[in-house]
Design a protein around this motif. Structure first.
Motif, PDB file in Angstrom:
ATOM      1  N   GLN A  39       0.806  -1.222   0.000  1.00 24.86           N
ATOM      2  CA  GLN A  39       0.000   0.000   0.000  1.00 24.86           C
ATOM      3  C   GLN A  39       0.840   1.273   0.000  1.00 24.86           C
ATOM      4  O   GLN A  39       0.462   2.265  -0.627  1.00 24.86           O
ATOM      5  N   GLU A  40       1.966   1.267   0.708  1.00 26.78           N
ATOM      6  CA  GLU A  40       2.793   2.475   0.755  1.00 26.78           C
ATOM      7  C   GLU A  40       3.337   2.812  -0.632  1.00 26.78           C
ATOM      8  O   GLU A  40       3.275   3.968  -1.078  1.00 26.78           O
ATOM      9  N   ALA A  41       3.877   1.820  -1.327  1.00 28.19           N
ATOM     10  CA  ALA A  41       4.430   2.050  -2.660  1.00 28.19           C
ATOM     11  C   ALA A  41       3.360   2.540  -3.625  1.00 28.19           C
ATOM     12  O   ALA A  41       3.582   3.480  -4.403  1.00 28.19           O
ATOM     13  N   TYR A  42       2.191   1.915  -3.582  1.00 31.41           N
ATOM     14  CA  TYR A  42       1.117   2.343  -4.474  1.00 31.41           C
ATOM     15  C   TYR A  42       0.591   3.729  -4.097  1.00 31.41           C
ATOM     16  O   TYR A  42       0.195   4.511  -4.974  1.00 31.41           O
ATOM     17  N   ASP A  97      11.451   5.512 -10.115  1.00 31.09           N
ATOM     18  CA  ASP A  97      11.730   4.083  -9.974  1.00 31.09           C
ATOM     19  C   ASP A  97      11.453   3.696  -8.526  1.00 31.09           C
ATOM     20  O   ASP A  97      12.195   4.087  -7.611  1.00 31.09           O
ATOM     21  N   ILE A  98      10.364   2.963  -8.297  1.00 30.78           N
ATOM     22  CA  ILE A  98       9.966   2.603  -6.937  1.00 30.78           C
ATOM     23  C   ILE A  98      10.178   1.104  -6.719  1.00 30.78           C
ATOM     24  O   ILE A  98       9.702   0.272  -7.496  1.00 30.78           O
ATOM     25  N   VAL A  99      10.894   0.782  -5.653  1.00 35.01           N
ATOM     26  CA  VAL A  99      11.174  -0.601  -5.288  1.00 35.01           C
ATOM     27  C   VAL A  99      10.574  -0.869  -3.911  1.00 35.01           C
ATOM     28  O   VAL A  99      10.795  -0.098  -2.970  1.00 35.01           O
ATOM     29  N   ILE A 149      -5.597  -2.814  -8.143  1.00 27.79           N
ATOM     30  CA  ILE A 149      -5.016  -1.569  -8.632  1.00 27.79           C
ATOM     31  C   ILE A 149      -4.696  -1.699 -10.110  1.00 27.79           C
ATOM     32  O   ILE A 149      -4.463  -2.802 -10.618  1.00 27.79           O
ATOM     33  N   SER A 150      -4.693  -0.596 -10.813  1.00 28.36           N
ATOM     34  CA  SER A 150      -4.573  -0.619 -12.275  1.00 28.36           C
ATOM     35  C   SER A 150      -3.281  -1.268 -12.743  1.00 28.36           C
ATOM     36  O   SER A 150      -2.253  -1.249 -12.052  1.00 28.36           O
ATOM     37  N   ASP A 151      -3.337  -1.855 -13.932  1.00 25.44           N
ATOM     38  CA  ASP A 151      -2.152  -2.491 -14.525  1.00 25.44           C
ATOM     39  C   ASP A 151      -1.021  -1.482 -14.670  1.00 25.44           C
ATOM     40  O   ASP A 151       0.153  -1.817 -14.499  1.00 25.44           O
ATOM     41  N   ALA A 184       2.664  -1.968 -12.951  1.00 25.77           N
ATOM     42  CA  ALA A 184       3.850  -2.109 -13.805  1.00 25.77           C
ATOM     43  C   ALA A 184       4.958  -1.140 -13.420  1.00 25.77           C
ATOM     44  O   ALA A 184       6.110  -1.305 -13.830  1.00 25.77           O
ATOM     45  N   ARG A 185       4.625  -0.128 -12.613  1.00 23.77           N
ATOM     46  CA  ARG A 185       5.599   0.915 -12.306  1.00 23.77           C
ATOM     47  C   ARG A 185       6.286   0.750 -10.952  1.00 23.77           C
ATOM     48  O   ARG A 185       7.029   1.631 -10.522  1.00 23.77           O
ATOM     49  N   VAL A 186       6.050  -0.366 -10.284  1.00 22.11           N
ATOM     50  CA  VAL A 186       6.738  -0.617  -9.024  1.00 22.11           C
ATOM     51  C   VAL A 186       7.271  -2.049  -9.035  1.00 22.11           C
ATOM     52  O   VAL A 186       6.618  -2.965  -9.521  1.00 22.11           O
ATOM     53  N   GLN A 187       8.488  -2.217  -8.545  1.00 15.71           N
ATOM     54  CA  GLN A 187       9.110  -3.536  -8.465  1.00 15.71           C
ATOM     55  C   GLN A 187       9.041  -4.025  -7.026  1.00 15.71           C
ATOM     56  O   GLN A 187       9.534  -3.356  -6.125  1.00 15.71           O
ATOM     57  N   PHE A 188       8.431  -5.182  -6.824  1.00 18.87           N
ATOM     58  CA  PHE A 188       8.385  -5.770  -5.493  1.00 18.87           C
ATOM     59  C   PHE A 188       9.290  -6.991  -5.465  1.00 18.87           C
ATOM     60  O   PHE A 188       9.293  -7.798  -6.404  1.00 18.87           O
TER      61      PHE A 188
END
Length: 277
Positions: free
Chosen positions: A114-117, A136-138, A182-184, A188-192
């Motif tokens: 949730q924090e990253a999103y 770039d969010i990891v 959450i939307s595709d 696609a914009r965060v790496q977990f």
């Protein structure tokens, strides 16, 4: 639970996750490990402890560790950190990064994502102010289960009601059965990825901003110092570290200092006072 079994589980958790449990938390250990005992077809914690001592099964040790790590999270948790991200952190860092137009952010101990999103939604809401920029969010967490959930981006009605404005639910989520995904585009914009904060952090690379909120409270002081000093090596001179409201660097490390006038934000001890606005 036998004292020696409690001590054994505490030692195991400290070594694998940094989690420190005091004797008054024995009830928590029992409540969270009984489902693990049932999963491994043993009658109780005595037998589970015996299995740990004799089998040294990595899957079992992982199940125990994941059962005990706290996975509390919500969208826009505490809100203020996200407001400060817009009003303080971006104005501080964007001018010196105009050439590459790139900022790298780490959500440490990200739980179910949730924090990253929330950060991505915050950036999307900024619109033209961040047009042309790459963020770039990891997100990392010790729990494989939480990382899988974060990647799926699928949340219950209860989870999306906690802190998420209805406008964001409509804009960024779609209903899938009785859940919300959450939307595709945002997924696609965060790496977990699965990662233990007690491991060598250098393979993760450098970050401009690190969110490590409400994590250190579970560690003893030497572990806090180790983690914070490793994070200090991952930040540039104007890097920013977020900690939780009940956390501090004071008396733990001299690598960071509080950012003047900004609760919960820290910068490297060698950094000049930020000039914003």
């Amino acid at each position: 639970m036998k004292v020696e079994d409690f001590d054994m589980f505490c030692t195991l958790l400290k070594q694998r996750s940094g989690l420190v449990l005091t004797k008054d938390k024995a009830y928590l250990l029992e409540s969270r490990l009984m489902p693990i005992a049932r999963k491994w077809s043993v009658k109780g914690l005595d037998e589970l402890a015996a299995m740990v001592r004799t089998r040294k099964d990595e899957a079992l040790l992982r199940d125990i560790t994941e059962a005990m790590t706290t996975n509390e999270s919500s969208f826009f948790r505490d809100q203020k950190p996200f407001d400060l991200f817009k009003s303080v952190v971006l104005p501080l860092q964007m001018p010196s990064r105009q050439a590459k137009k790139s900022i790298r952010i780490w959500s440490a101990a990200c739980s179910s994502g949730q924090e990253a999103y929330s950060l991505l939604m915050t950036l999307n809401d900024e619109g033209h102010k961040v047009a042309g920029w790459k963020f770039d969010i990891v997100g990392t967490d010790i729990s494989a289960e939480m990382v899988a959930k974060a990647k799926a981006g699928l949340y219950t009605q209860f989870e999306v009601q906690r802190g998420l404005p209805i406008t964001h639910l409509v804009k960024y989520f779609k209903q899938v059965g009785d859940k919300w995904q959450i939307s595709d585009d945002l997924r696609a914009r965060v790496q977990f990825r699965e990662y233990n904060l007690l491991s060598d952090l250098s393979p993760l690379g450098q970050f401009d901003v690190i969110f490590c909120r409400n994590v250190l409270i579970y560690f003893d002081q030497p572990t806090k110092t180790k983690v914070l000093e490793a994070m200090a090596r991952m930040l540039p001179p104007d890097g920013v570290l977020y900690l939780g409201g009940a956390e501090t660097v004071l008396g733990i490390t001299d690598k960071f200092k509080p950012m003047e006038g900004q609760r919960g934000l820290y910068q490297l001890a060698s950094a000049p006072a930020p000039k914003i606005g």
